[in-house]
Design an enzyme around this catalytic site. Sequence first.
Site, PDB file in Angstrom:
ATOM      1  N   HIS A   1      63.764  61.245  21.596  1.00 44.25           N
ATOM      2  CA  HIS A   1      64.670  60.992  22.718  1.00 44.25           C
ATOM      3  C   HIS A   1      64.265  59.743  23.502  1.00 44.25           C
ATOM      4  O   HIS A   1      64.611  59.620  24.682  1.00 44.25           O
ATOM      5  CB  HIS A   1      64.716  62.210  23.644  1.00 44.25           C
TER       6      HIS A   1
ATOM      7  N   LYS B   1      43.193  59.912  31.507  1.00 46.63           N
ATOM      8  CA  LYS B   1      41.797  59.488  31.391  1.00 46.63           C
ATOM      9  C   LYS B   1      41.698  58.107  30.736  1.00 46.63           C
ATOM     10  O   LYS B   1      40.926  57.260  31.172  1.00 46.63           O
ATOM     11  CB  LYS B   1      40.992  60.502  30.568  1.00 46.63           C
TER      12      LYS B   1
ATOM     13  N   CYS C   1      36.869  54.580  52.638  1.00 47.33           N
ATOM     14  CA  CYS C   1      36.618  55.716  51.784  1.00 47.33           C
ATOM     15  C   CYS C   1      35.353  56.490  52.172  1.00 47.33           C
ATOM     16  O   CYS C   1      35.359  57.687  52.100  1.00 47.33           O
ATOM     17  CB  CYS C   1      36.532  55.184  50.367  1.00 47.33           C
TER      18      CYS C   1
ATOM     19  N   GLU D   1      46.718  64.802  30.526  1.00 47.95           N
ATOM     20  CA  GLU D   1      45.370  64.544  31.048  1.00 47.95           C
ATOM     21  C   GLU D   1      44.631  63.535  30.170  1.00 47.95           C
ATOM     22  O   GLU D   1      43.923  62.661  30.684  1.00 47.95           O
ATOM     23  CB  GLU D   1      44.594  65.861  31.139  1.00 47.95           C
TER      24      GLU D   1
END
Length: 609
Positions: free
Chosen positions: A504, A485, A2, A481
């Site tokens: 549903h 998180k 990384c 979102e």
Amino acid sequence: MCGIVAAVAQRDVAPLLIVGLKALEYRGYDSSGLAVLAGGAIQRVRAKGKVREMEALYLANPLPGGTGIAHTRWATHGVPSQANAHPHIAGRVAIVHNGIIENHASLRTELQQAGHVFTSETDTEVMAALIDRQLNNGLKLRDAVLATVRELEGAYAIAVVSSDEPDRVVGARRGAPLLVGLGIGENFLGSDAQALIQVTNKIIYLDEGDVVEITRDSVRICGLDGQPAERAMHESELSADAVERGEYRHYMQKEIFEQPRAVADTLEARLGPHGVLPNIFGIESDELLRRTRGVHIIACGTSYHAGLVAKYWIEEFAHLPVSVEVASEYRYREAVVPPDTLLVAISQSGETADTLAALRESTRRGYLGTLVICNVPESSLVREADLKLMTRAGPEIGVASTKAFTTQLAALALFALELAQRNGMDPARHAELCAELQHLPRAIEDALKLEPAIVELAAEFIHRQHALFLGRGAHYPVALEGSLKLKEISYIHAEAYPAGELKHGPLALVDEKMPVVAVAPNGPLLDKLKSNLQEVRARGGRLIVFADGAAGMDDMTEHGTTLRVASGGSFIAPIVFTVPLQLLAYHVAVLRGTDVDQPRNLAKSVTVE
């Protein structure tokens, strides 16, 4: 991947390398290591876990030397372990690598048949062995690296040293970022400017296919053909103070509270009372935007959620068709591209591998042009796009994105307003929307005042293992979102659904142990949402509703909680309602004792597939 740091200096470089690695810890990683050249030999230290684990080993047995490479690794090939940690050594060569080599298996087999014995499971060690073989054939280090990378398929950013040439480091990049830092009597390589900001602010960003050789006094760049290449030097505006945590407990908390300023910076000198100011997307924007009759948005993760919100805005205000796609899926299918369609790529880092690959496909697919919304001015995406709009979020250290997301939304709001104005929106309505957007920093400040109430609410999630998030319209992506998180940093399984989809399927999950978080601003869909919440309430679900003063919402949460959010208007409401969801995820993670800034298994910038 990384993180990469490398140095050639007149002083011991190991302490500099460790400082650089610590600056890159925000990206997420599972092991680290460094190698230093001294006395004609490569000396190495590696450890699974945090940089501090490796640093402790180094301090117990310091490695002097003026040339070195270092790395933080996020596992791709091979489990997290000391053996798989970088740097990898083969013969006289040590290497660190970000990326994935797609043909590593066939190359490994070829090397094994020639007698090479591997000590790791990584594709990186294959490169080290290939380079060492080229040295054995009589090539110098730079030429050995050139010969090796021509054999590779996939993505890489590498830094390589050889005990034969202890005064230099060779780097190369394709599909993953690498840059040069210029010092006085010393030079550096890094995968990110933040790794080098403690030693220099003079940066050269390498282009695709570049190979670079650095010594204490020189930097030589060439292409894959070996021909010299010139690259411009930039002075980074990044400061060491910008990446300090200050008074906050975590970087994520700091970045949540930086959002009013970051959003204000994103809007500054771009929005006036009567509309978006000219040429904020670039000097060629007028012609491209005038011809735009449709928009395709590509992004990953949080940036994808920003694109989903933008779809609602653009279709409502500009009446143009919009499709939003996950870049990793889009690049592998033959999408239909209607005439005069603009491709919009969204990325925080500008180096997201799938988004970058999709952008590069755009010419073949016949798009009108490309627009990038990004936070890093010298990133690959920004350099390769026709138009660009920088988000001005500043450094974001927490792996879970916060201010990068809200500044992306602010930038996309500008884009939506620009298209709306060009497509005949009523001037009075356009002025109302501009006024709302100008109010956005203040509305975010007001939302941040909910933190004490959210701290109290977070305690209810400590022992929960599942949560459901609901939203309608442009607030469905906000729910997506919010659930992302929560799962990223608290490790609670969370899902988000359009509230109308509840019956549903997801309703089967609801019981008294299931918190259901609803985003409920005023608007034409509010009564529909109330009906959906009644379904949860009737089944004993624990309702947590974020509302902005709508009548009857307290009745929905007789056995739950309603928190009031002053949205500032329906246009900016999706951005404002994001903030309390960020705070909820943050404080739940704090109470559960997780690693908030560096959640397990995640990396900040995903520069490989």
